[in-house]
Design an enzyme around this catalytic site. Structure first.
Site, mmCIF file in Angstrom:
data_model
loop_
_atom_site.group_PDB
_atom_site.id
_atom_site.type_symbol
_atom_site.label_atom_id
_atom_site.label_comp_id
_atom_site.label_asym_id
_atom_site.label_seq_id
_atom_site.Cartn_x
_atom_site.Cartn_y
_atom_site.Cartn_z
ATOM 1 C CB ALA A 119 -0.924 0.027 1.265
ATOM 2 C CG ASP A 120 3.927 4.529 1.298
ATOM 3 O OD1 ASP A 120 3.497 5.186 0.230
ATOM 4 O OD2 ASP A 120 4.438 4.710 2.134
ATOM 5 C CB ILE A 121 5.163 0.371 -4.002
ATOM 6 C CG1 ILE A 121 4.583 -0.910 -3.494
ATOM 7 C CG2 ILE A 121 6.389 0.081 -5.173
ATOM 8 C CD1 ILE A 121 4.075 -2.089 -4.329
ATOM 9 C CB ALA B 144 4.406 8.218 -1.966
ATOM 10 C CG ASN C 100 8.673 2.905 1.582
ATOM 11 O OD1 ASN C 100 9.339 3.115 2.710
ATOM 12 N ND2 ASN C 100 7.324 3.054 1.615
#
Length: 465
Positions: A301-303, A349, A307
């Site tokens: 859920a936050d690529i 992001a 990260n």
């Protein structure tokens, strides 16, 4: 019953007392001679003489002292052994330090910690402040505790509660800090160890707790090893948590082995887009990680580039980290229903999160794959149609528009350059997925690998960064 008063403090005395029970002053010879062996006449005369002297001394005192003596005389004094010290030795200082009581809003001071282990580099860590307290001793002179110093004299250890370790490395947080979020990883060395580690710090009940829960539930080392054997793989970019724990009852920390540098720092240092070969290599390795975590009922859920970490010297090792927004999309094997506004919208992001995340729906497997597609475009071309927009609602509108028209998205990003067939095939596939549909990971990876071979590269070869 005959009695007398102490000439020093005025306390009423009983017969037979050689020392005053209140102040410890040794009494006159009249009190010493007063006893069973004394004659009544001499005893009475001595007592009257002592009372007369005491009354004369009392009249010569100031009014305030008379009041104090009356209050003391009215107290019931229980017999006790005479004191050895005199009142002069027990007397309080003339100018005691005034006791300052804490106000409704005590002064805020910055909490710091020192590190026993060796620090590689020291970025700014955000830690919420602590409050100063004043203490007072039980009896005697009131004392103020000295205010906390900006740099602690004694090291404060972060107790590691991870398996197989009783204490983790401490952290150097001597720099001023203000909020419970770590802005960049802190590299530390365990004592007597050459291997460096990364420490991640956050609020006790913040997003870092979600990451710890994911690592303990879905990313256990035993589960990763089993996956590698089943799929005949040598490496999977899942971070291994070396330790975790609480600090100061307000902060939570996680410790990871050093995973190298972030892809974001690499792109900023090069100051130019990545080649198509490198982007396809990264995408294939991240697809392997996504397939693993999706099989364990979670999505990332936050690529984004911040990260993704690349191990120095071993550029074939690519890690997907940062599971603060990890979501359990399939608890107990049952996929969650699509419901907008069921979660906080726009989490992650902003340029790379999926349309589902913009609408507040729980992210699903297609969300991760679509985010990876946005990242691939940005890494290779350096732009996206909504990259300059600051309002989340405007970004969501643009993503919704281009999700329905992938060709327009590719034309906007590639401009006059030839559109990559690998990008086109991948984006067409992931944008057409239903919310709960299971992606065909093998097909997606094979398409990227085939294009990579045509360009003269391979998934296993080192990254040309």
């Amino acid at each position: 019953m005959p009695f007398q008063f102490c000439p020093q403090c005025g306390t009423k005395l009983q017969p037979g007392y050689r020392f005053c029970p209140s102040c410890g002053e040794k009494l006159s010879c009249a009190a010493e001679d007063f006893g069973p062996g004394s004659s009544p006449a001499s005893t009475k005369a001595e007592v009257e003489t002592a009372i007369t002297k005491t009354n004369l001394a009392a009249r010569s005192c100031k009014p305030t002292e008379n009041k104090v003596q009356e209050d003391i005389a009215s107290m019931n004094v229980s017999p006790r052994p005479p004191l050895r010290k005199t009142r002069k030795s027990l007397r309080l200082d003339k100018d005691p330090t005034p006791l300052v009581l804490p106000s409704a809003h005590p002064a805020i001071v910055e909490e710091t910690a020192t590190m026993k282990a060796k620090v590689e580099f020291e970025p700014t860590i955000d830690v919420s402040p602590s409050r100063g307290k004043c203490t007072r001793s039980g009896k005697g002179k009131a004392k103020m505790s000295s205010p906390p110093k900006r740099q602690a004299e004694e090291p404060q250890n972060l107790c590691d509660k991870g398996s197989g370790a009783t204490q983790g490395p401490a952290v150097n947080a001597a720099s001023p800090v203000s909020s419970p979020v770590i802005k960049s990883p802190l590299k530390v060395l365990r004592p007597n160890s050459k291997e460096s580690h990364i420490l991640k710090l956050g609020a006790k009940e913040g997003k870092i707790f979600n990451e710890q829960n994911f690592l303990q539930r879905a990313a256990k080392p035993a589960a990763v090893d089993k996956w590698l054997k089943q799929n005949k793989m040598d490496f999977l970019g899942i971070p291994s948590c070396a330790g975790f724990g609480l600090h100061a009852d307000s902060y939570r920390f996680l410790i990871f082995p050093d995973m190298g540098r972030s892809l974001h720092s690499v792109i900023e240092k090069e100051n130019k887009p990545l080649s198509e070969i490198v982007v396809l290599q990264l995408a294939c390795r991240i697809l392997d990680v996504l397939r693993f975590i999706h099989s364990n009922e979670y999505v990332h859920a936050d690529i984004n580039a911040e990260n993704i970490y690349i191990k120095p010297g071993q550029d074939a090792q690519v890690y997907l980290v940062g599971y603060c927004h990890a979501f359990r999309y399939c608890p107990g094997g049952k996929h969650v229903e699509y419901r907008e506004a069921s979660r906080t919208p726009h989490e992650g992001a902003l340029p790379f999160i999926s349309v589902d995340a913009h609408k507040g729906a729980g992210p699903s497997r297609r969300s991760d794959l679509q985010s990876l597609g946005y990242c691939m475009l940005h890494w290779h071309m350096g732009t996206l149609p909504w990259i300059e927009l600051a309002q989340p609602e405007q970004v969501a509108v643009q993503k919704q528009r281009y999700r329905e028209d992938v060709d327009a998205l590719l034309r906007h990003c590639f401009g006059k350059k030839r559109v990559s067939s690998a990008f086109h095939t991948y984006l067409k596939s992931v944008m057409a997925l239903e919310y709960s549909e299971e992606p065909n990971y093998s097909s997606l990876k094979n398409g990227l690998s085939a294009a990579l071979h045509q360009l003269g590269g391979s998934v296993e070869s080192p990254l040309s960064l």
